[in-house]
Write an enzyme that holds these catalytic residues in place. Structure first.
Site, PDB file in Angstrom:
ATOM      1  N   LYS A 161      -4.173   6.606   9.870  1.00  0.00           N
ATOM      2  CA  LYS A 161      -4.288   5.273   9.274  1.00  0.00           C
ATOM      3  C   LYS A 161      -4.203   4.202  10.348  1.00  0.00           C
ATOM      4  O   LYS A 161      -3.200   4.118  11.056  1.00  0.00           O
ATOM      5  CB  LYS A 161      -3.135   5.042   8.287  1.00  0.00           C
TER       6      LYS A 161
ATOM      7  N   ARG B 270       5.064   7.356  -7.528  1.00  0.00           N
ATOM      8  CA  ARG B 270       4.584   6.406  -8.541  1.00  0.00           C
ATOM      9  C   ARG B 270       3.885   7.078  -9.713  1.00  0.00           C
ATOM     10  O   ARG B 270       3.825   6.534 -10.799  1.00  0.00           O
ATOM     11  CB  ARG B 270       3.598   5.410  -7.902  1.00  0.00           C
TER      12      ARG B 270
ATOM     13  N   SER C  35       0.782  -0.617  -0.344  1.00  0.00           N
ATOM     14  CA  SER C  35       0.505  -1.473   0.823  1.00  0.00           C
ATOM     15  C   SER C  35      -0.983  -1.765   0.925  1.00  0.00           C
ATOM     16  O   SER C  35      -1.395  -2.867   1.281  1.00  0.00           O
ATOM     17  CB  SER C  35       0.979  -0.779   2.108  1.00  0.00           C
TER      18      SER C  35
END
Ligand code: ADP
Length: 164
Positions: free
Chosen positions: A41, A90, A128
């Protein structure tokens, strides 16, 4: 004494991350929030900037510290005496990803136990990546990130200068 590590990219930290930090710090004697370099990333914020943001947001807390590492998190945990690795979950796809990650970590460091903490319902859709996308279009993210992150995003992205 149980020391835990909460690793992540935190690019940037969101209120979802801060909620996990708050809750995990109540469960363990010591919590290391670890900004882990993720080669796959490309970050908007440098690891140093993420550490700085987290330290400023969290302030001085006896049980919580913020570190970064560019080694394997499993090795960091072993070297620092962390018995537990905390992650937030989540949804089912997070769970399945984290479960597979835990199997890999078990292979790397069998002494490290994974603890998965379910996200607060307020932050279920918060990531994010979503924050960076919203902020890049100048959307109001003040309900989703700490004010220091909001300011840092504005500085970094300068939405006013976007043009076609
Ligand atoms: P990574 O790239 O390692 O997944 P992230 O910074 O995206 O790093 O996330 C770090 C950890 O925080 C992960 O366990 C992730 O599932 C969790 N997390 C991310 N967003 C939230 C949220 N809104 N609520 C709870 N946990 C979250």
């Amino acid at each position: 004494m149980i020391k835990a590590v909460f690793p992540g990219s935190f690019d940037p930290p969101t209120l979802g991350h801060l909620d996990i930090i708050e809750r995990a710090s109540g469960l363990f004697d010591e919590l290391v929030v670890l900004v882990a370099a993720n080669g796959a990333k490309a970050g908007l914020f440098s690891p140093e900037e993420r550490v700085g943001l987290l330290r400023d947001i969290l302030g001085a807390r006896p049980k919580v510290s913020v570190r970064s590492c560019d080694t394997l998190v499993a090795d960091f945990a072993r070297d620092e005496g962390c018995a537990v690795l905390v992650r937030g979950v989540r949804n089912p796809s997070d769970y399945s990803y984290e479960y597979e990650l835990s199997l890999l970590y078990r292979h790397l460091n069998s002494a490290l136990e994974f603890i998965l903490i379910p996200a607060d319902p307020r932050y279920l859709a918060l990531s994010s990546t979503a924050i960076k996308e919203l902020a890049s279009y100048g959307a109001d993210v003040s309900a989703l990130v700490h004010p220091l992150v909001e300011t840092a995003l504005k500085r970094k992205l300068r939405p006013a200068s976007r043009s076609h």
